[in-house]
Design a protein around this motif. Structure first.
Motif, mmCIF file in Angstrom:
data_model
loop_
_atom_site.group_PDB
_atom_site.id
_atom_site.type_symbol
_atom_site.label_atom_id
_atom_site.label_comp_id
_atom_site.label_asym_id
_atom_site.label_seq_id
_atom_site.Cartn_x
_atom_site.Cartn_y
_atom_site.Cartn_z
ATOM 1 N N THR A 161 -23.350 20.176 49.681
ATOM 2 C CA THR A 161 -24.735 19.565 49.765
ATOM 3 C C THR A 161 -25.384 20.767 50.177
ATOM 4 O OG1 THR A 161 -24.068 17.494 49.928
ATOM 5 C CG2 THR A 161 -25.746 17.799 51.168
ATOM 6 N N ALA A 162 -26.875 20.979 49.909
ATOM 7 C CA ALA A 162 -26.932 21.653 50.533
ATOM 8 C C ALA A 162 -29.087 20.803 50.861
ATOM 9 C CB ALA A 162 -27.447 22.762 50.324
ATOM 10 N N VAL A 163 -29.437 22.178 52.194
ATOM 11 C CA VAL A 163 -31.437 21.141 52.203
ATOM 12 C C VAL A 163 -32.119 22.919 52.204
ATOM 13 C CG1 VAL A 163 -33.218 20.728 53.754
ATOM 14 C CG2 VAL A 163 -30.411 19.851 53.935
ATOM 15 N N ILE A 164 -33.012 23.031 50.824
ATOM 16 C CA ILE A 164 -33.585 24.334 51.702
ATOM 17 C C ILE A 164 -34.683 24.045 52.523
ATOM 18 C CG2 ILE A 164 -34.758 25.854 50.776
ATOM 19 C CD1 ILE A 164 -33.221 25.871 48.120
ATOM 20 N N HIS A 165 -35.211 24.412 53.855
ATOM 21 C CA HIS A 165 -36.781 24.032 54.175
ATOM 22 C C HIS A 165 -38.081 25.240 54.107
ATOM 23 C CE1 HIS A 165 -38.714 23.476 58.415
ATOM 24 N NE2 HIS A 165 -38.969 24.577 57.702
ATOM 25 N N VAL A 166 -38.905 24.920 53.108
ATOM 26 C CA VAL A 166 -39.499 25.748 52.451
ATOM 27 C C VAL A 166 -41.225 25.289 53.747
ATOM 28 C CG1 VAL A 166 -41.170 26.697 50.511
ATOM 29 C CG2 VAL A 166 -38.785 25.545 50.539
ATOM 30 N N ALA A 167 -41.601 26.606 54.688
ATOM 31 C CA ALA A 167 -42.530 26.286 55.201
ATOM 32 C C ALA A 167 -44.322 26.007 53.725
ATOM 33 C CB ALA A 167 -42.782 27.195 56.235
ATOM 34 N N VAL A 168 -44.904 24.701 54.155
ATOM 35 C CA VAL A 168 -45.911 25.621 53.666
ATOM 36 C C VAL A 168 -46.865 25.311 53.898
ATOM 37 C CG1 VAL A 168 -44.360 23.955 51.265
ATOM 38 C CG2 VAL A 168 -45.700 22.536 52.762
ATOM 39 N N ASP A 169 -47.560 25.282 53.219
ATOM 40 C CA ASP A 169 -49.769 25.603 53.393
ATOM 41 C C ASP A 169 -50.072 23.968 54.108
ATOM 42 O OD1 ASP A 169 -52.160 25.564 54.535
ATOM 43 O OD2 ASP A 169 -52.404 27.734 52.830
ATOM 44 N N PRO A 170 -50.595 23.603 55.046
ATOM 45 C CA PRO A 170 -50.564 22.137 55.615
ATOM 46 C C PRO A 170 -52.241 21.998 55.217
ATOM 47 C CG PRO A 170 -50.760 23.595 57.710
ATOM 48 C CD PRO A 170 -50.324 24.587 56.660
ATOM 49 N N LYS A 171 -53.197 23.449 55.270
ATOM 50 C CA LYS A 171 -54.359 23.328 54.707
ATOM 51 C C LYS A 171 -54.615 22.350 52.816
ATOM 52 C CE LYS A 171 -58.731 24.754 54.898
ATOM 53 N NZ LYS A 171 -59.259 24.506 53.245
ATOM 54 N N ALA A 172 -53.516 23.600 52.306
ATOM 55 C CA ALA A 172 -53.196 23.579 51.038
ATOM 56 C C ALA A 172 -52.671 21.958 50.545
ATOM 57 C CB ALA A 172 -53.019 24.135 50.343
ATOM 58 N N ASN A 173 -51.524 21.748 51.298
ATOM 59 C CA ASN A 173 -51.164 19.904 51.485
ATOM 60 C C ASN A 173 -51.959 18.758 51.127
ATOM 61 O OD1 ASN A 173 -48.303 19.748 50.383
ATOM 62 N ND2 ASN A 173 -48.160 18.038 52.881
ATOM 63 N N SER A 174 -52.633 19.080 52.336
ATOM 64 C CA SER A 174 -53.705 18.284 52.593
ATOM 65 C C SER A 174 -54.957 17.945 51.436
ATOM 66 C CB SER A 174 -54.161 17.962 54.250
ATOM 67 O OG SER A 174 -54.643 19.020 54.193
ATOM 68 N N GLU A 175 -55.685 19.170 51.537
ATOM 69 C CA GLU A 175 -56.514 19.154 50.660
ATOM 70 C C GLU A 175 -56.894 19.917 48.833
ATOM 71 O OE1 GLU A 175 -59.266 21.451 53.119
ATOM 72 O OE2 GLU A 175 -58.464 21.217 55.049
ATOM 73 N N GLU A 176 -55.734 20.096 48.319
ATOM 74 C CA GLU A 176 -55.498 20.589 47.206
ATOM 75 C C GLU A 176 -54.407 20.046 46.129
ATOM 76 O OE1 GLU A 176 -54.881 25.083 47.821
ATOM 77 O OE2 GLU A 176 -56.927 24.985 49.454
ATOM 78 N N MET A 177 -54.231 18.778 46.292
ATOM 79 C CA MET A 177 -53.761 18.312 45.612
ATOM 80 C C MET A 177 -54.243 17.586 44.410
ATOM 81 S SD MET A 177 -52.515 14.713 48.021
ATOM 82 C CE MET A 177 -54.231 14.438 49.234
ATOM 83 N N PRO A 178 -53.489 17.756 43.420
ATOM 84 C CA PRO A 178 -54.262 17.903 41.918
ATOM 85 C C PRO A 178 -54.324 16.854 41.766
ATOM 86 C CG PRO A 178 -52.306 18.345 42.034
ATOM 87 C CD PRO A 178 -52.237 18.588 43.438
ATOM 88 N N SER A 179 -55.609 16.503 40.887
ATOM 89 C CA SER A 179 -55.907 15.670 39.835
ATOM 90 C C SER A 179 -55.368 14.204 41.100
ATOM 91 C CB SER A 179 -54.664 14.987 38.630
ATOM 92 O OG SER A 179 -55.032 16.412 37.746
ATOM 93 N N TYR A 180 -55.579 14.740 42.337
ATOM 94 C CA TYR A 180 -55.876 13.262 43.204
ATOM 95 C C TYR A 180 -57.036 12.411 42.881
ATOM 96 C CZ TYR A 180 -55.504 10.414 47.235
ATOM 97 O OH TYR A 180 -54.659 10.001 48.353
ATOM 98 N N ASP A 181 -58.246 12.503 42.378
ATOM 99 C CA ASP A 181 -59.193 11.368 41.376
ATOM 100 C C ASP A 181 -58.464 10.447 40.762
ATOM 101 O OD1 ASP A 181 -59.400 13.639 39.879
ATOM 102 O OD2 ASP A 181 -61.175 13.674 39.601
#
Length: 568
Positions: free
Chosen positions: A537-557
């Motif tokens: 069993t494995a875990v891959i910790h991927v550091a993601v851009d917090p600004k993009a994660n909160s502001e650029e969600m696709p098709s959010y509308d």
């Protein structure tokens, strides 16, 4: 020969093809756990009863049968409450067994009783059936009624309570009845309605299939494929029906997230809906994309619950019964009159394939930390063809809908209730149901992953081939976006951030799992390959851009149209 009540419970569930049980052994149930293991059952003890309930729900989804979960008296039942509520909203037939003190304790006029609360009133509004076994002789009738209610109409959970003075009693009973002897199984639709539906399909110029969650949970993919091939039409997935049916991958489009799907819906003159409640995520089948051409569109609904017919929208041809029986009826009726694909249908297939390829090319790349869209693209490129996909999270799931490059035949996520934290328990349950044979991938956000992170030990103990790809922005990413849209950029964001020192790969290693830390696009795919190759069993910790994660969600509308309060 006489049998103890706990053995009889196992026999009754075995008659339904159930052989897996989840829970932390209550003193009432230690005999049952012990005997279940002797009888060859999968007996899984996780670290929290809520996880046990979610795992049982995943088994139900993967097998098309009811599933069983146990909670200890008092606090164990309290811990199980989220899973009970989730099973209700997700339409999952999970039988929850609750331990309880002997009835003499309940009936005494006393204060200060240890681990005691009246449990049935706490859950009866969240289950389709709730009962307490007061006499051992009631065991058969109450277990059967729980299964009957859980599996009839719209599926859902049931609760059975066993006071400690009952479960060790003996019974002199015959062999358990098979399901068809005590409940309705394989209900078909009337021949007149099948003929009416078949005639409408033959007359349609641009039919579509609207496929929901129930097709996956009933394990009816093969029969739906046969019908779709005869109809030669697009298969439109609801948000719950995101498991791709084998052989239909190229003609399956996501409702609201695919332009091909939208165009097919708008132009359709017949919609055959299977395994879906026609709820908010498809705008009840009457708003937004459905408005245009509404007057010319015929609706056929396959629905097990007769009381659901016509609730969310008018239905022209209702087919009431088990979709596993009705879909073959339709196939038989249409087998001599297969449709010819229209030019539009073939164009939608090309358009959707081009969209998927374009998303892979245009997802933002090159940054560190990683853009969440690129995380989805790179991780799903490496998803094994025979794998089981599990989703969890807020922003992470929204990016996943749009950017996933995989077309899994089994997808499990909490699409109705939106209950965060179900991902890891769902993954364990799916792996148990599958016998640990197929690779599993969980794509989740760090917020969701930490709900039940202790179940990494359970997955490792069971040696499940699970890779957890975790997008880490050290925040409730979706909620950060809500703060920004509500109060503006630079506003105070209360209660949504935590320490950037958290390393989930190191946490995983502490549980005996394989851990990877990634902060560049190009390292994601190799990390996924190494994780599967590790045999752990494995875990891959991927550091993601917090600004993009909160502001650029696709098709959010588009996603927000599901919540158009009072407007639908």
């Amino acid at each position: 020969m006489p049998v103890k009540v706990y053995e009889r419970i196992l026999q009754l569930f075995e008659a339904e093809g159930i052989n897996t049980i989840f829970g932390i052994p209550d003193p009432n149930f230690v005999h049952m756990f012990h005997l279940a293991e002797e009888r060859g059952w999968n007996v899984v003890a996780p670290h929290h009863e809520a996880s046990a309930g979610f795992m049982a729900e995943a088994v139900s989804r993967m097998t098309g049968k009811a599933a069983v979960c146990i909670g200890t008296l008092g606090p164990g039942m309290a811990n199980m409450a989220p899973a009970v509520q989730c099973a209700l909203v997700e339409n999952s037939p999970v039988i929850f067994l609750g331990g309880q003190r002997a009835r003499i304790t309940e009936q005494r006029v006393r204060r200060g009783r240890i681990q005691f609360v009246q449990q049935t009133p706490l859950v009866e509004d969240s289950v389709k059936y709730a009962a307490s076994i007061e006499y051992a002789e009631q065991t058969d009738e109450i277990v059967r009624e729980a299964l009957r209610k859980a599996l009839s109409g719209t599926p859902g959970p049931a609760y059975i309570e066993y006071p400690s003075h009952v479960i060790l009693e003996e019974l002199d009973v015959p062999e358990p009845l098979p399901p068809e002897r005590y409940r309705l199984v394989g209900q078909t639709a009337g021949a007149d309605k099948i003929a009416e539906a078949a005639a409408a399909i033959r007359a349609a110029e641009q039919p579509i299939l609207l496929v929901g969650h129930g097709v996956h949970t009933s394990r009816a993919g093969a029969s739906v494929r046969a019908l779709a091939e005869l109809m030669a039409c697009p298969v439109i997935q609801t948000s719950g029906g995101t498991s791709y049916i084998e052989g239909l991958e190229d003609r399956t489009f996501q409702y609201a997230f695919s332009d091909a799907a939208t165009d097919a819906v708008v132009k359709s003159d017949l919609c055959l809906a299977i395994g879906t409640e026609l709820g908010e995520p498809v705008h009840f089948g009457r708003n937004f994309h459905w408005v245009e051409n509404e007057a010319n569109r015929t609706w056929i609904l396959v629905e097990q619950d007769p009381q659901a017919i016509g609730v969310n929208r008018p239905i022209d041809v209702p087919l009431v019964g088990d979709l596993r029986a009705i879909v073959p009826q339709l196939t038989e009726a249409l087998k001599d009159t297969p449709r010819t694909p229209t030019p539009e249908f073939e164009g939608w297939i090309r358009e959707d394939a081009a969209r998927l390829a374009e998303l892979a090319e245009t997802a933002p790349s090159g940054g560190s930390p990683v853009h969440p869209a690129r995380l989805i693209v790179e991780a799903t490129k490496e998803f094994p063809a025979n794998g089981i996909m599990i989703r969890d999270g807020g922003a992470t799931t929204i990016f996943g809908w749009t950017y996933s490059q995989a077309k899994p035949h089994d997808v499990i996520w909490n699409q109705n209730f939106g209950h965060l934290g179900t991902g890891l328990p769902y993954a364990v349950g799916a792996g148990v149901a599958d016998g640990g044979n197929r690779p599993l991938m969980l794509i989740t956000g760090d917020s969701s992953f930490q709900f039940h992170i202790a179940e990494l030990e359970t997955a490792a103990r069971l040696n499940l081939p699970l890779v957890c790809v975790v997008g880490v922005d050290y925040a409730w990413g979706l909620e950060v976006g809500v703060y920004k849209r509500t109060f503006g950029q630079g506003s105070r964001e209360t209660g949504v951030h935590w320490s950037t020192e958290t390393r989930l790969d190191k946490v995983a290693e502490g549980f005996g799992c394989h851990g990877e830390y990634v902060e560049r696009d190009e390292d994601i795919a190799p990390a996924v390959k190494r994780a599967y190759a590790s045999g752990k069993t494995a875990v891959i910790h991927v550091a993601v851009d917090p600004k993009a994660n909160s502001e650029e969600m696709p098709s959010y509308d588009k996603f927000r149209t599901w919540y158009a309060e009072g407007q639908q």
